[in-house]
Scaffold this active site. Structure first.
Site, PDB file in Angstrom:
ATOM      1  CE1 TYR A 238      62.283   5.047  44.526  1.00 59.39           C
ATOM      2  CE2 TYR A 238      60.316   4.067  45.510  1.00 59.39           C
ATOM      3  CZ  TYR A 238      60.909   4.853  44.532  1.00 59.39           C
ATOM      4  OH  TYR A 238      60.132   5.429  43.565  1.00 59.39           O
TER       5      TYR A 238
ATOM      6  CG  ASP B 217      59.400  -3.578  46.741  1.00 61.94           C
ATOM      7  OD1 ASP B 217      59.727  -4.186  45.711  1.00 61.94           O
ATOM      8  OD2 ASP B 217      58.981  -2.412  46.737  1.00 61.94           O
TER       9      ASP B 217
ATOM     10  CB  ILE C   3      60.257  -4.620  42.137  1.00 64.99           C
ATOM     11  CG1 ILE C   3      61.213  -3.574  42.713  1.00 64.99           C
ATOM     12  CG2 ILE C   3      58.894  -4.509  42.784  1.00 64.99           C
ATOM     13  CD1 ILE C   3      60.780  -2.144  42.392  1.00 64.99           C
TER      14      ILE C   3
ATOM     15  CE  LYS D 239      62.444  -0.086  39.427  1.00 66.00           C
ATOM     16  NZ  LYS D 239      62.682   1.274  38.953  1.00 66.00           N
TER      17      LYS D 239
END
Length: 467
Positions: free
Chosen positions: A145, A230, A232, A272
């Site tokens: 990202y 992570d 999410i 998300k």
């Protein structure tokens, strides 16, 4: 005398990345079906707008929650007063139960080990402050990202060293790639404090295999470092293989009483899975009491409002709603992704096989004028300015191979996505026609050259005339 700090005047925020530059171009000329039908369609924003109707329906059926009432009585004043940084107990309980539900209740979470933050951005930065000193490093698998260059580095002074992954195995992490990254950090005199992964991956839209998770746990155990997972996008997994949380992998390896248990940390958010990035709800989950304590104190700089916590505690406590929402949202994501992939296939463009996320990792190598990142940027500029689509080039995600792009599909209506596909198809056709025309032109040029050469050859070698 310097009037502003170095931080205020430095250019290390990452805002000049093509990832953010594409957003700027979109904001100058945003597509609107009525007001600006020839504008740029935003396909660089990983937002989930497919299930707002489910949330709106719940709000209509539960007016007390949205009106800050409890048992019909207003609790506005109570919520409006100062709340300490530990967060509302009811919300933390509802959040950890929702996290467990997304993971099929194969793992459970202790609400006393969760720290609330203003989104995942704040959660990741807070963990950097807790786990590393300025000038120390975290290893991140590529592609990653683009916002991590800002979130992890800008204010903390932490460095990122890439773990180079390639398309040869679907960009999966390998033991040699991990070791290579570790050695590269040492060559740069950087002390490695941990590895950070996104699972499911942004931008790949894939879940990590058990083999990768076990490889990571073995690696951090051997090196004595941290692992941040992570997660999410954990609720966006819409097809097999299913999602395996790092917490599940830890428990399968019976790590509860080992040192590594305290060195694994999870980042989560409702941006998300529930499509609520504007609510700014993130969380850190850690088994290390000192990390929880320090992160809780740091959360003072980015709290989640009491009103938001109250509303979402009511929503997430409604198990009938959450069960239906998770299932229906995943179905919609699967259908939308299928629409994009089929549309791209018609244009001769393929995607990495994926099972999660709000985007596809799209292979446009065939459209490059050469196999270089310069050619990738040239193509990206054409797509933004001529095709009027904002997509994210792979180079902004630190991909090692030119020609890959992240294309989002869940932040627009089906009609807008169809228009975007139509625009891209037209562009590919025009490029193919140009290419075909150039080939024919080149072929004619070669034929003409041969013909002229033959005439010249015949003239120079003809039989002498009789006198």
């Amino acid at each position: 005398m310097r009037l502003l700090s170095r931080k205020a005047t430095c250019n290390t925020h990452g805002q000049d990345s093509s990832y953010f530059l594409g957003w700027q171009e979109y904001e100058k000329n945003p597509y609107d079906e009525i007001q600006n039908p020839t504008g740029i369609i935003q396909m660089g924003l990983a937002e989930n707008q497919l299930s707002f109707d489910l949330l709106e329906s719940w709000l209509a059926d539960n007016p007390d929650a949205a009106g800050f009432k409890k048992d019909g009585q207003s609790i506005f004043r109570e919520l409006a007063l100062f709340q300490d940084y530990h967060g509302l107990a009811a919300f933390k309980k509802a959040l950890v139960e929702f996290m467990a539900e997304i993971r099929g209740n194969k793992v459970t979470f202790d609400q006393n080990k969760i720290v609330l933050t203003a989104g995942a951005t704040s959660a990741n930065e807070t963990l950097m402050f807790c786990l590393a000193e300025p000038g120390e490093a975290f290893l991140l698998p590529t592609p990653y990202y683009p916002g991590f260059d800002r979130d992890l580095k800008w204010r903390t002074g932490v460095e990122i060293v890439p773990i180079q992954c390639t398309s040869s195995n679907g960009f999966q992490i390998t033991a040699p790639a991990l070791e290579e990254a570790f050695q590269e950090a040492q060559k740069r005199n950087l002390r490695v404090k941990g590895v950070l992964v996104t699972n499911p991956s942004n931008p790949l839209g894939t879940t990590m295999t058990r083999n990768e998770l076990n490889l990571l746990l073995s690696f951090i155990t051997e090196k004595g470092i941290h692992l941040i997972s992570d997660e999410i996008y954990s609720g966006t997994v819409f097809s097999s293989p299913g999602f395996v949380s790092i917490m599940e992998a830890l428990k399968d390896r019976k790590c509860e009483n080992s040192q590594v248990w305290n060195r694994v940390h999870i980042v989560y958010s409702l941006s998300k899975d529930l499509g609520l990035p504007g609510f700014r709800v993130g969380a850190i989950y850690s088994n290390d009491d000192m990390v929880v304590s320090a992160a809780t104190k740091m959360s003072s700089f980015g709290l989640v409002s009491s009103q938001t916590q109250y509303l979402l505690s009511a929503l997430l406590s409604d198990k009938k709603f959450t069960r239906n929402y998770i299932s229906e949202n995943q179905k919609r994501l699967k259908q939308r992704k299928k629409l994009l992939v089929k549309g791209l296939e018609k244009a001769g463009i393929s995607c990495l096989k994926s099972n999660a996320g709000l985007f596809c990792w799209v292979n446009m190598k065939l459209l490059l004028s050469s196999n270089t990142f310069e050619a990738e940027m040239e193509l990206w500029k054409k797509i933004v300015h001529e095709v009027k689509l904002n997509i994210s080039p792979g180079s902004s995600c630190h991909c090692t191979e030119p020609g890959w792009f992240r294309v989002c599909f869940a932040n627009m209506s089906e009609e807008t996505l169809s228009l975007a596909i139509q625009r891209l198809n037209s562009f590919v056709k025009s490029m193919n026609n140009q290419s075909h025309h150039q080939i024919k032109k080149s072929s004619r040029r070669k034929s003409l050259t041969k013909w002229v050469f033959r005439l010249s050859f015949d003239h120079d070698h003809r039989e002498p005339e009789e006198r």
